[in-house]
Motif scaffolding. Sequence first.
Motif, PDB file in Angstrom:
ATOM      1  N   VAL A  14       4.592 -83.979 100.776  1.00 49.01           N
ATOM      2  CA  VAL A  14       5.856 -84.250 100.089  1.00 49.01           C
ATOM      3  C   VAL A  14       6.600 -82.945  99.806  1.00 49.01           C
ATOM      4  O   VAL A  14       7.820 -82.848 100.016  1.00 49.01           O
ATOM      5  CB  VAL A  14       5.608 -85.032  98.786  1.00 49.01           C
ATOM      6  CG1 VAL A  14       6.893 -85.126  97.961  1.00 49.01           C
ATOM      7  CG2 VAL A  14       5.094 -86.435  99.095  1.00 49.01           C
ATOM      8  N   VAL A  15       5.888 -81.943  99.325  1.00 53.85           N
ATOM      9  CA  VAL A  15       6.516 -80.644  99.049  1.00 53.85           C
ATOM     10  C   VAL A  15       7.101 -80.051 100.329  1.00 53.85           C
ATOM     11  O   VAL A  15       8.226 -79.514 100.326  1.00 53.85           O
ATOM     12  CB  VAL A  15       5.493 -79.677  98.424  1.00 53.85           C
ATOM     13  CG1 VAL A  15       6.054 -78.253  98.376  1.00 53.85           C
ATOM     14  CG2 VAL A  15       5.129 -80.131  97.014  1.00 53.85           C
ATOM     15  N   VAL A  69      -5.047 -86.954  97.644  1.00 53.86           N
ATOM     16  CA  VAL A  69      -4.052 -86.580  96.627  1.00 53.86           C
ATOM     17  C   VAL A  69      -3.406 -85.246  96.979  1.00 53.86           C
ATOM     18  O   VAL A  69      -2.172 -85.093  96.955  1.00 53.86           O
ATOM     19  CB  VAL A  69      -4.707 -86.524  95.229  1.00 53.86           C
ATOM     20  CG1 VAL A  69      -3.710 -85.972  94.203  1.00 53.86           C
ATOM     21  CG2 VAL A  69      -5.190 -87.901  94.808  1.00 53.86           C
ATOM     22  N   LEU A  70      -4.230 -84.243  97.309  1.00 48.22           N
ATOM     23  CA  LEU A  70      -3.697 -82.935  97.683  1.00 48.22           C
ATOM     24  C   LEU A  70      -2.893 -83.020  98.981  1.00 48.22           C
ATOM     25  O   LEU A  70      -1.833 -82.389  99.106  1.00 48.22           O
ATOM     26  CB  LEU A  70      -4.837 -81.932  97.846  1.00 48.22           C
ATOM     27  CG  LEU A  70      -5.536 -81.475  96.567  1.00 48.22           C
ATOM     28  CD1 LEU A  70      -6.701 -80.551  96.911  1.00 48.22           C
ATOM     29  CD2 LEU A  70      -4.566 -80.778  95.637  1.00 48.22           C
ATOM     30  N   THR A 124       0.477 -84.475  98.238  1.00 48.61           N
ATOM     31  CA  THR A 124       1.282 -83.490  97.501  1.00 48.61           C
ATOM     32  C   THR A 124       1.837 -82.431  98.435  1.00 48.61           C
ATOM     33  O   THR A 124       3.035 -82.101  98.397  1.00 48.61           O
ATOM     34  CB  THR A 124       0.434 -82.824  96.401  1.00 48.61           C
ATOM     35  OG1 THR A 124      -0.054 -83.822  95.507  1.00 48.61           O
ATOM     36  CG2 THR A 124       1.268 -81.820  95.618  1.00 48.61           C
ATOM     37  N   PHE A 125       0.988 -81.882  99.295  1.00 44.64           N
ATOM     38  CA  PHE A 125       1.430 -80.842 100.222  1.00 44.64           C
ATOM     39  C   PHE A 125       2.479 -81.381 101.197  1.00 44.64           C
ATOM     40  O   PHE A 125       3.454 -80.689 101.529  1.00 44.64           O
ATOM     41  CB  PHE A 125       0.239 -80.289 101.004  1.00 44.64           C
ATOM     42  CG  PHE A 125      -0.774 -79.578 100.149  1.00 44.64           C
ATOM     43  CD1 PHE A 125      -0.415 -79.040  98.922  1.00 44.64           C
ATOM     44  CD2 PHE A 125      -2.098 -79.440 100.566  1.00 44.64           C
ATOM     45  CE1 PHE A 125      -1.342 -78.374  98.125  1.00 44.64           C
ATOM     46  CE2 PHE A 125      -3.026 -78.774  99.784  1.00 44.64           C
ATOM     47  CZ  PHE A 125      -2.649 -78.248  98.560  1.00 44.64           C
ATOM     48  N   LEU A 129       4.229 -89.236 101.672  1.00 43.80           N
ATOM     49  CA  LEU A 129       3.165 -90.131 101.216  1.00 43.80           C
ATOM     50  C   LEU A 129       2.377 -90.688 102.393  1.00 43.80           C
ATOM     51  O   LEU A 129       1.132 -90.681 102.390  1.00 43.80           O
ATOM     52  CB  LEU A 129       3.775 -91.270 100.390  1.00 43.80           C
ATOM     53  CG  LEU A 129       2.821 -92.349  99.891  1.00 43.80           C
ATOM     54  CD1 LEU A 129       1.758 -91.764  98.980  1.00 43.80           C
ATOM     55  CD2 LEU A 129       3.608 -93.448  99.161  1.00 43.80           C
ATOM     56  N   GLY A 155       0.463 -87.793 104.210  1.00 42.87           N
ATOM     57  CA  GLY A 155      -0.652 -87.304 103.411  1.00 42.87           C
ATOM     58  C   GLY A 155      -1.831 -88.246 103.378  1.00 42.87           C
ATOM     59  O   GLY A 155      -2.989 -87.815 103.305  1.00 42.87           O
TER      60      GLY A 155
END
Length: 302
Positions: A237-238, A230-231, A234-235, A33, A36
Amino acid sequence: MTDLWSQLFSFQDFGELLVLVRNSVVAGAVLGLVGGLIGPFVITRNMPFAVHGISELSFAGAAAALLLGVNVVSGSLVGSLLAALLIGLLGTRARERNSIIAVLMPFGLGLGILFLALYRGRSANKFGLLTGQIVSVDNPQLGWLVAISAVVIVTLIVIWRPLTFASVDPDVAAAAGVPVRTLGIVFMLVLGLSVAVSVQIIGALLVLSLLVTPAAAALRLTVNPRLVPVLSVTFAVVSVVGGILLALGGGLPISPYVTTISFTIWLVCRLVGWRRTTAAGKPRRGPRVPLAPTGVRDSTGV
C-alpha cells in the motif's frame, strides 16, 4: 540539477491535482491489499516468473481491447486468465511451468506490440499499458477493480489454510487428502485476476514490484505466518499510494516511483534482517517459508 529535481518532485497546485487522481489513490490502496495478501503465496510456491508471464498476456489482451475499442479491463482479464489457465493446467512441475512461461512471455509481448503498432489512438494509452497511469481510473474502472479485488480477497480467505498446506509441502498435503491440483488451478486464476487489475495501475512491465517485492521484504523481517501478510500489505500500500502521490507532483509515469519505493523498502528490510542475524551470531540463511499451518513441517524444517 535543480531543473531535474523540480521535474521529478514539483508539488505546485498539488491539492487541485489530487482531486483528479482520487480514484487512482483508492485503486492503489485496494491493489496494495490484494498484492500484499497474494504475494507471500507467490514466493512460497516459487512463482514470481509466472507473475511476469501472466502480465505479458494481460498486456496483449489489453492492447487488443484498445485496438478494437472495447473495455481495456475486459481484455486484460481475458489475457490474464488465459495465461493463468495454461500455466496451471500444463505446468504441474516447476521445470514444465518455467518452460511454458518462457514460451508465453515473448508470444504475449509480441502480440501486444503488434496491437499497439496497429492502434492509431493516443500514444499515452499505449505507454500507459506498459508503465501505468495515474489519471486513467474513472468510476466504471474503479468499480471493476474493486469488484475483482473483492473476489480475489474472498477466495484467498476461503482457501487460505489448505492453500498454505499445499504450498509448503504439496506431497504431504496430497497424502492428507488436500486437492492440491485443484487448489493450484484456483490459485493461478486468482493470481491472473490480481495481475489483470494491477496492470491497469502499475503497468505490465513492472507488476512484480506490487505482487512480489513487498512480500519478499516482509519475509526478510519475520517468519511469523500472521505478521508476514500484514507487513506485506503495508509495504504494498505504501509503495503504490506513495508512488501515485509522488508521480502526481512530478507529472511523470507512476512506475518509476512505485518501483523505487518498493525496492527501497526491500533493501531496508534486507539490511535489517542481515544486521539482526549478524548480531545474533548466526550464519545467514535464505528466508524461511512462514506459511506452514500449526503442526506441519515442510522439507526445510519450518
